[in-house]
Design a protein around this motif. Structure first.
Motif, PDB file in Angstrom:
ATOM      1  N   SER A  33       0.676  -1.313  -0.207  1.00  0.00           N
ATOM      2  CA  SER A  33      -0.116  -0.121   0.030  1.00  0.00           C
ATOM      3  C   SER A  33       0.644   1.232  -0.108  1.00  0.00           C
ATOM      4  CB  SER A  33      -1.054   0.013   1.266  1.00  0.00           C
ATOM      5  OG  SER A  33      -1.947  -1.084   1.021  1.00  0.00           O
ATOM      6  N   ASN A  37       1.312   4.021  -2.876  1.00  0.00           N
ATOM      7  CA  ASN A  37       0.233   5.320  -2.518  1.00  0.00           C
ATOM      8  C   ASN A  37      -1.160   5.024  -2.479  1.00  0.00           C
ATOM      9  OD1 ASN A  37       2.857   7.033  -2.358  1.00  0.00           O
ATOM     10  ND2 ASN A  37       2.799   6.953  -4.567  1.00  0.00           N
ATOM     11  N   ASP A  39      -4.724   4.868  -0.871  1.00  0.00           N
ATOM     12  CA  ASP A  39      -5.578   5.542   0.158  1.00  0.00           C
ATOM     13  C   ASP A  39      -6.095   4.638   1.070  1.00  0.00           C
ATOM     14  OD1 ASP A  39      -8.196   4.479  -0.454  1.00  0.00           O
ATOM     15  OD2 ASP A  39      -8.282   6.019  -2.343  1.00  0.00           O
ATOM     16  N   GLN A  42      -8.395   1.723   0.010  1.00  0.00           N
ATOM     17  CA  GLN A  42      -7.691   0.866  -0.853  1.00  0.00           C
ATOM     18  C   GLN A  42      -6.726  -0.048  -0.118  1.00  0.00           C
ATOM     19  OE1 GLN A  42      -6.199   3.993  -3.215  1.00  0.00           O
ATOM     20  NE2 GLN A  42      -6.706   2.630  -5.072  1.00  0.00           N
TER      21      GLN A  42
END
Length: 81
Positions: A33, A37, A39, A42
């Motif tokens: 993650s 990058n 969020d 996600q």
């Protein structure tokens, strides 16, 4: 701050608190993650999908689906309320 770090202690990225559902993976969900990058929504969906077989089964897939539904709502309406 470096003075407070105990070099004999394992790195935080090398430990897991509670369970071992991520411990034996070649890459941790947080590493994936952060490098991509993602969020928070996600990331959370990736986390639940990654661990579902070792932890909470279908419930974790439902949690991932909920995160994706929240992300769709956010992306289509500009917010979550």
């Amino acid at each position: 701050m470096k003075d407070l770090i105990d070099l004999n202690e394992p790195k935080a990225s090398q430990t897991q608190v509670g369970g071992d559902h991520y411990k034996n993976r070649p890459i941790q969900p947080f590493q994936y993650s952060m490098k991509n990058n993602l969020d928070p929504l996600q990331h959370t969906a990736v986390k639940y999908v990654t661990r579902f077989r070792e932890k909470n089964g279908i419930q974790d897939l439902e949690k991932a689906k909920h995160c994706i539904d929240l992300l769709i709502q956010y992306e289509t309406t500009g917010g979550i309320d």
